[in-house]
Design a protein around this motif. Structure first.
Motif, PDB file in Angstrom:
ATOM      1  N   LEU A 112       0.833  -1.202   0.000  1.00 33.34           N
ATOM      2  CA  LEU A 112       0.000   0.000   0.000  1.00 33.34           C
ATOM      3  C   LEU A 112       0.869   1.255   0.000  1.00 33.34           C
ATOM      4  O   LEU A 112       0.589   2.216  -0.721  1.00 33.34           O
ATOM      5  CB  LEU A 112      -0.930  -0.005   1.218  1.00 33.34           C
ATOM      6  CG  LEU A 112      -1.914   1.135   1.363  1.00 33.34           C
ATOM      7  CD1 LEU A 112      -2.879   1.179   0.177  1.00 33.34           C
ATOM      8  CD2 LEU A 112      -2.695   1.002   2.665  1.00 33.34           C
ATOM      9  N   MET A 113       1.932   1.231   0.801  1.00 35.45           N
ATOM     10  CA  MET A 113       2.842   2.383   0.846  1.00 35.45           C
ATOM     11  C   MET A 113       3.504   2.603  -0.512  1.00 35.45           C
ATOM     12  O   MET A 113       3.620   3.743  -0.972  1.00 35.45           O
ATOM     13  CB  MET A 113       3.901   2.173   1.931  1.00 35.45           C
ATOM     14  CG  MET A 113       3.350   2.289   3.335  1.00 35.45           C
ATOM     15  SD  MET A 113       4.532   1.803   4.617  1.00 35.45           S
ATOM     16  CE  MET A 113       5.882   2.929   4.322  1.00 35.45           C
ATOM     17  N   MET A 142       4.773   6.336  -0.679  1.00 36.44           N
ATOM     18  CA  MET A 142       5.105   6.740   0.688  1.00 36.44           C
ATOM     19  C   MET A 142       6.324   5.963   1.177  1.00 36.44           C
ATOM     20  O   MET A 142       6.406   4.755   0.988  1.00 36.44           O
ATOM     21  CB  MET A 142       3.915   6.478   1.610  1.00 36.44           C
ATOM     22  CG  MET A 142       4.135   6.843   3.045  1.00 36.44           C
ATOM     23  SD  MET A 142       2.661   6.553   4.039  1.00 36.44           S
ATOM     24  CE  MET A 142       1.948   8.175   3.985  1.00 36.44           C
ATOM     25  N   LEU A 190      -3.173   6.371   6.791  1.00 31.89           N
ATOM     26  CA  LEU A 190      -3.364   5.896   5.423  1.00 31.89           C
ATOM     27  C   LEU A 190      -4.825   5.884   4.991  1.00 31.89           C
ATOM     28  O   LEU A 190      -5.124   5.540   3.843  1.00 31.89           O
ATOM     29  CB  LEU A 190      -2.768   4.495   5.270  1.00 31.89           C
ATOM     30  CG  LEU A 190      -1.255   4.398   5.477  1.00 31.89           C
ATOM     31  CD1 LEU A 190      -0.808   2.944   5.426  1.00 31.89           C
ATOM     32  CD2 LEU A 190      -0.524   5.212   4.427  1.00 31.89           C
ATOM     33  N   ASP A 221       2.281   1.752  -3.455  1.00 32.41           N
ATOM     34  CA  ASP A 221       1.239   2.253  -4.348  1.00 32.41           C
ATOM     35  C   ASP A 221       0.994   3.745  -4.156  1.00 32.41           C
ATOM     36  O   ASP A 221       0.672   4.459  -5.103  1.00 32.41           O
ATOM     37  CB  ASP A 221      -0.080   1.506  -4.138  1.00 32.41           C
ATOM     38  CG  ASP A 221      -0.024   0.072  -4.634  1.00 32.41           C
ATOM     39  OD1 ASP A 221       0.909  -0.280  -5.389  1.00 32.41           O
ATOM     40  OD2 ASP A 221      -0.926  -0.723  -4.254  1.00 32.41           O
ATOM     41  N   ARG A 222       1.149   4.212  -2.931  1.00 34.84           N
ATOM     42  CA  ARG A 222       0.907   5.627  -2.619  1.00 34.84           C
ATOM     43  C   ARG A 222       2.169   6.475  -2.663  1.00 34.84           C
ATOM     44  O   ARG A 222       2.118   7.673  -2.379  1.00 34.84           O
ATOM     45  CB  ARG A 222       0.247   5.749  -1.251  1.00 34.84           C
ATOM     46  CG  ARG A 222      -1.126   5.103  -1.237  1.00 34.84           C
ATOM     47  CD  ARG A 222      -1.834   5.334   0.041  1.00 34.84           C
ATOM     48  NE  ARG A 222      -3.138   4.669   0.037  1.00 34.84           N
ATOM     49  CZ  ARG A 222      -4.042   4.838   0.969  1.00 34.84           C
ATOM     50  NH1 ARG A 222      -3.810   5.642   1.982  1.00 34.84           N
ATOM     51  NH2 ARG A 222      -5.192   4.197   0.895  1.00 34.84           N
ATOM     52  N   CYS A 274      -7.304   3.823   5.840  1.00 35.41           N
ATOM     53  CA  CYS A 274      -7.621   2.469   5.398  1.00 35.41           C
ATOM     54  C   CYS A 274      -8.048   1.631   6.593  1.00 35.41           C
ATOM     55  O   CYS A 274      -8.008   2.095   7.728  1.00 35.41           O
ATOM     56  CB  CYS A 274      -6.403   1.839   4.712  1.00 35.41           C
ATOM     57  SG  CYS A 274      -5.017   1.545   5.824  1.00 35.41           S
TER      58      CYS A 274
END
Length: 69
Positions: A11-12, A17, A54, A14-15, A56
């Protein structure tokens, strides 16, 4: 049961981060990043901070596996 934070790191990525971004925005120390990388358990308070940062749910950042490391 063991816990895995692979979903969090995906997820990080993808963002866009970094670990440092997460530490700063969620307000925790580098020790937490180390615990995440080693798939160690974290307090619910820390997991809540990550989820709020995040925007989420818990199931977006961790999963339980049958095998212990």
């Amino acid at each position: 049961m063991a816990v895995s934070y692979k979903k969090l790191f995906h997820l990080m990525i993808d963002r866009g981060m970094t670990n440092a971004d997460l530490m700063e925005q969620a307000g925790f120390s580098a020790n937490i990043i180390t615990r995440l990388k080693r798939d160690n358990y974290l307090s619910l308070n820390t997991i809540e901070k990550i989820c709020k940062t995040l925007d989420c749910g818990v199931d977006d950042i961790l999963e339980f596996t049958d095998e212990e490391k």
